[in-house]
Scaffold this motif. Structure first.
Motif, PDB file in Angstrom:
ATOM      1  N   GLY A 144       7.204 -10.694   7.611  1.00 39.59           N
ATOM      2  CA  GLY A 144       7.677 -11.488   8.708  1.00 39.59           C
ATOM      3  C   GLY A 144       8.754 -11.008   9.823  1.00 39.59           C
ATOM      4  O   GLY A 144       9.066 -11.204  10.861  1.00 39.59           O
ATOM      5  N   ALA A 145       9.311  -9.766   9.355  1.00 37.39           N
ATOM      6  CA  ALA A 145      10.250  -9.042  10.074  1.00 37.39           C
ATOM      7  C   ALA A 145       9.408  -8.422  11.219  1.00 37.39           C
ATOM      8  O   ALA A 145      10.216  -8.412  12.257  1.00 37.39           O
ATOM      9  CB  ALA A 145      10.920  -7.968   9.305  1.00 37.39           C
ATOM     10  N   GLU A 146       8.063  -8.109  10.989  1.00 40.49           N
ATOM     11  CA  GLU A 146       7.303  -7.560  12.207  1.00 40.49           C
ATOM     12  C   GLU A 146       6.909  -8.556  13.147  1.00 40.49           C
ATOM     13  O   GLU A 146       6.752  -8.079  14.288  1.00 40.49           O
ATOM     14  CB  GLU A 146       6.094  -6.635  11.511  1.00 40.49           C
ATOM     15  CG  GLU A 146       4.966  -7.736  11.075  1.00 40.49           C
ATOM     16  CD  GLU A 146       5.321  -8.483  10.043  1.00 40.49           C
ATOM     17  OE1 GLU A 146       4.277  -9.303   9.753  1.00 40.49           O
ATOM     18  OE2 GLU A 146       6.348  -8.488   9.366  1.00 40.49           O
ATOM     19  N   LYS A 147       7.236  -9.854  12.876  1.00 32.17           N
ATOM     20  CA  LYS A 147       6.807 -10.870  13.971  1.00 32.17           C
ATOM     21  C   LYS A 147       5.453 -10.745  14.674  1.00 32.17           C
ATOM     22  O   LYS A 147       5.142 -10.912  15.654  1.00 32.17           O
ATOM     23  CB  LYS A 147       7.918 -10.859  14.941  1.00 32.17           C
ATOM     24  CG  LYS A 147       9.198 -11.258  14.486  1.00 32.17           C
ATOM     25  CD  LYS A 147      10.506 -11.155  15.601  1.00 32.17           C
ATOM     26  CE  LYS A 147      11.620 -11.588  15.304  1.00 32.17           C
ATOM     27  NZ  LYS A 147      12.650 -11.589  16.412  1.00 32.17           N
TER      28      LYS A 147
ATOM     29  N   ILE B 170       3.014  -3.729   0.507  1.00 33.26           N
ATOM     30  CA  ILE B 170       3.181  -2.178   1.462  1.00 33.26           C
ATOM     31  C   ILE B 170       2.667  -2.499   2.779  1.00 33.26           C
ATOM     32  O   ILE B 170       1.668  -2.940   2.829  1.00 33.26           O
ATOM     33  CB  ILE B 170       2.466  -1.217   0.637  1.00 33.26           C
ATOM     34  CG1 ILE B 170       2.877  -0.801  -0.812  1.00 33.26           C
ATOM     35  CG2 ILE B 170       2.315   0.237   1.460  1.00 33.26           C
ATOM     36  CD1 ILE B 170       2.419   0.183  -1.751  1.00 33.26           C
ATOM     37  N   LEU B 171       3.328  -1.840   3.561  1.00 32.75           N
ATOM     38  CA  LEU B 171       3.179  -1.447   5.009  1.00 32.75           C
ATOM     39  C   LEU B 171       2.661  -0.125   5.443  1.00 32.75           C
ATOM     40  O   LEU B 171       3.155   0.779   4.880  1.00 32.75           O
ATOM     41  CB  LEU B 171       4.486  -2.096   5.792  1.00 32.75           C
ATOM     42  CG  LEU B 171       3.822  -2.153   7.476  1.00 32.75           C
ATOM     43  CD1 LEU B 171       3.337  -3.278   7.672  1.00 32.75           C
ATOM     44  CD2 LEU B 171       5.466  -2.391   8.167  1.00 32.75           C
ATOM     45  N   LEU B 172       1.054  -0.175   5.580  1.00 32.39           N
ATOM     46  CA  LEU B 172       0.831   1.185   5.881  1.00 32.39           C
ATOM     47  C   LEU B 172       0.616   1.544   7.266  1.00 32.39           C
ATOM     48  O   LEU B 172       0.405   0.723   8.182  1.00 32.39           O
ATOM     49  CB  LEU B 172      -1.032   0.788   5.512  1.00 32.39           C
ATOM     50  CG  LEU B 172      -1.827   2.418   5.803  1.00 32.39           C
ATOM     51  CD1 LEU B 172      -1.554   3.306   4.680  1.00 32.39           C
ATOM     52  CD2 LEU B 172      -3.201   1.785   5.436  1.00 32.39           C
TER      53      LEU B 172
ATOM     54  N   TYR C  73      -0.399  -2.168   9.242  1.00 32.43           N
ATOM     55  CA  TYR C  73      -0.776  -3.527   8.603  1.00 32.43           C
ATOM     56  C   TYR C  73      -0.442  -3.433   7.102  1.00 32.43           C
ATOM     57  O   TYR C  73      -0.247  -2.475   6.425  1.00 32.43           O
ATOM     58  CB  TYR C  73      -2.434  -3.795   8.772  1.00 32.43           C
ATOM     59  CG  TYR C  73      -3.348  -2.512   8.347  1.00 32.43           C
ATOM     60  CD1 TYR C  73      -3.567  -2.526   7.013  1.00 32.43           C
ATOM     61  CD2 TYR C  73      -3.807  -1.675   9.170  1.00 32.43           C
ATOM     62  CE1 TYR C  73      -4.276  -1.587   6.545  1.00 32.43           C
ATOM     63  CE2 TYR C  73      -4.376  -0.624   8.718  1.00 32.43           C
ATOM     64  CZ  TYR C  73      -4.851  -0.579   7.346  1.00 32.43           C
ATOM     65  OH  TYR C  73      -5.771   0.361   6.973  1.00 32.43           O
ATOM     66  N   TRP C  74      -0.431  -4.703   6.649  1.00 29.88           N
ATOM     67  CA  TRP C  74       0.079  -4.893   5.254  1.00 29.88           C
ATOM     68  C   TRP C  74      -1.332  -4.725   4.349  1.00 29.88           C
ATOM     69  O   TRP C  74      -2.297  -5.230   4.705  1.00 29.88           O
ATOM     70  CB  TRP C  74       0.508  -6.439   4.980  1.00 29.88           C
ATOM     71  CG  TRP C  74       1.668  -6.640   5.639  1.00 29.88           C
ATOM     72  CD1 TRP C  74       2.060  -7.300   6.975  1.00 29.88           C
ATOM     73  CD2 TRP C  74       3.024  -6.286   5.473  1.00 29.88           C
ATOM     74  NE1 TRP C  74       3.334  -7.505   7.246  1.00 29.88           N
ATOM     75  CE2 TRP C  74       3.940  -6.895   6.535  1.00 29.88           C
ATOM     76  CE3 TRP C  74       3.576  -5.705   4.315  1.00 29.88           C
ATOM     77  CZ2 TRP C  74       5.375  -6.904   6.382  1.00 29.88           C
ATOM     78  CZ3 TRP C  74       4.870  -5.236   4.329  1.00 29.88           C
ATOM     79  CH2 TRP C  74       5.528  -6.175   5.346  1.00 29.88           C
ATOM     80  N   LEU C  75      -1.073  -4.201   3.230  1.00 29.77           N
ATOM     81  CA  LEU C  75      -2.016  -4.057   2.045  1.00 29.77           C
ATOM     82  C   LEU C  75      -1.640  -4.995   1.131  1.00 29.77           C
ATOM     83  O   LEU C  75      -0.473  -5.559   0.871  1.00 29.77           O
ATOM     84  CB  LEU C  75      -1.741  -2.586   1.596  1.00 29.77           C
ATOM     85  CG  LEU C  75      -2.257  -1.289   2.507  1.00 29.77           C
ATOM     86  CD1 LEU C  75      -1.806   0.003   1.736  1.00 29.77           C
ATOM     87  CD2 LEU C  75      -3.597  -1.625   3.190  1.00 29.77           C
TER      88      LEU C  75
ATOM     89  N   ARG D 246       2.913  -2.739  14.283  1.00 32.88           N
ATOM     90  CA  ARG D 246       2.945  -1.587  15.014  1.00 32.88           C
ATOM     91  C   ARG D 246       4.254  -1.609  16.245  1.00 32.88           C
ATOM     92  O   ARG D 246       4.994  -0.465  16.174  1.00 32.88           O
ATOM     93  CB  ARG D 246       1.551  -1.384  16.125  1.00 32.88           C
ATOM     94  CG  ARG D 246       1.707  -0.091  16.804  1.00 32.88           C
ATOM     95  CD  ARG D 246       0.326   0.262  17.601  1.00 32.88           C
ATOM     96  NE  ARG D 246       0.486   1.377  18.477  1.00 32.88           N
ATOM     97  CZ  ARG D 246       0.763   1.342  19.452  1.00 32.88           C
ATOM     98  NH1 ARG D 246       1.493   0.317  20.072  1.00 32.88           N
ATOM     99  NH2 ARG D 246       1.023   2.189  20.461  1.00 32.88           N
ATOM    100  N   THR D 247       4.111  -2.527  16.720  1.00 26.94           N
ATOM    101  CA  THR D 247       5.428  -2.634  17.940  1.00 26.94           C
ATOM    102  C   THR D 247       6.794  -2.564  17.100  1.00 26.94           C
ATOM    103  O   THR D 247       7.886  -1.936  17.614  1.00 26.94           O
ATOM    104  CB  THR D 247       5.296  -3.817  18.711  1.00 26.94           C
ATOM    105  OG1 THR D 247       4.040  -3.867  19.486  1.00 26.94           O
ATOM    106  CG2 THR D 247       6.212  -3.938  19.853  1.00 26.94           C
ATOM    107  N   PHE D 248       6.675  -3.087  16.041  1.00 26.94           N
ATOM    108  CA  PHE D 248       7.980  -3.272  15.310  1.00 26.94           C
ATOM    109  C   PHE D 248       8.476  -2.000  14.881  1.00 26.94           C
ATOM    110  O   PHE D 248       9.617  -1.714  14.915  1.00 26.94           O
ATOM    111  CB  PHE D 248       7.843  -4.528  14.147  1.00 26.94           C
ATOM    112  CG  PHE D 248       8.951  -4.295  13.010  1.00 26.94           C
ATOM    113  CD1 PHE D 248      10.179  -4.746  13.175  1.00 26.94           C
ATOM    114  CD2 PHE D 248       8.437  -3.557  11.804  1.00 26.94           C
ATOM    115  CE1 PHE D 248      11.264  -4.506  12.241  1.00 26.94           C
ATOM    116  CE2 PHE D 248       9.509  -3.274  10.837  1.00 26.94           C
ATOM    117  CZ  PHE D 248      10.814  -4.042  11.172  1.00 26.94           C
ATOM    118  N   LEU D 249       7.558  -1.366  14.245  1.00 24.89           N
ATOM    119  CA  LEU D 249       8.054   0.015  13.743  1.00 24.89           C
ATOM    120  C   LEU D 249       8.314   0.901  14.855  1.00 24.89           C
ATOM    121  O   LEU D 249       8.942   1.911  14.248  1.00 24.89           O
ATOM    122  CB  LEU D 249       6.759   0.538  12.861  1.00 24.89           C
ATOM    123  CG  LEU D 249       6.417  -0.200  11.500  1.00 24.89           C
ATOM    124  CD1 LEU D 249       5.196   0.005  10.693  1.00 24.89           C
ATOM    125  CD2 LEU D 249       7.587  -0.070  10.650  1.00 24.89           C
TER     126      LEU D 249
END
Length: 198
Positions: free
Chosen positions: A36-39, A87-89, A68-70, A43-46
């Motif tokens: 949820g932190a990535e809203k 995990i966030l790949l 993306y999330w795994l 990609r944009t968040f990271l």
């Protein structure tokens, strides 16, 4: 199964492993970022968060192709009672970008998102992960010594000491080398830190 057939199977298995890990070469896995932190746009968040968290220069930007999330979604986890964090790949445009992020993260004691500890590690096949895991104790000691190190496919550890890279296929041999480094004089250790820019 004949010896010839067995050798062919082993060769094909190794080739498949190499291909799979080559495809993963520019990827990293992040564990510890709350979902949820990535809203809705990882990609944009990271692209915004990683440079700040790692202290990377904005003059040397990197590009993330995809993130993306795994694993099982939170909705499905709620139904099954599973509580494992996902995990966030992260797929970088180039290996150089991925390598710079990985090396910078390794030099930091902790990477934090707010108050959450975020772990960053390579994206490897299951077989190579097993081989790398054998070096866990070695890596911990190298981080404590603030030594620069890395891995070469499939599971060959390299350690920089006094400006020279040393290579190890066995955790036992690497441990022996570390003991030799630890027994060196403080002057040698100080000089080595300077050579590594520390």
């Amino acid at each position: 199964m004949s010896d010839t057939t067995q050798k062919k199977v082993q060769k094909l298995t190794i080739q498949m492993e190499e291909l799979e890990n080559r495809q993963r070469r520019s990827n990293l896995r992040l564990l510890g970022i709350p979902e949820g932190a990535e809203k809705g746009n990882a990609r944009t968040f990271l692209m915004a968060w990683l440079p700040k968290a790692l202290g990377l220069s904005i003059e040397q930007p990197f590009t993330i192709k995809q993130a993306y999330w795994l694993g099982t979604s939170p909705q499905n986890q709620a139904r099954t009672g599973e509580t494992r964090p996902r995990i966030l790949l992260v797929k970088f445009l180039t290996y150089r970008d991925k390598d710079r992020v990985m090396k910078t993260a390794r030099l930091k004691e902790k990477v934090l998102f707010e108050n959450s500890h975020v772990m960053i590690f390579p994206d490897l096949s299951a077989e190579v992960q097993k081989q790398w895991k054998l070096f866990d104790g070695v890596k911990q000691r190298l981080r404590h010594l603030r030594k620069e190190y890395g891995f070469m496919f499939p599971a060959r550890l390299r350690i920089q000491h006094k400006g020279t890279w040393h290579y190890f296929s066995s955790p036992v041999k690497a441990e022996e080398f570390i003991r030799q480094m630890e027994s060196s004089s403080p002057e040698d250790s100080s000089q080595d830190h300077q050579e590594n820019g520390e």
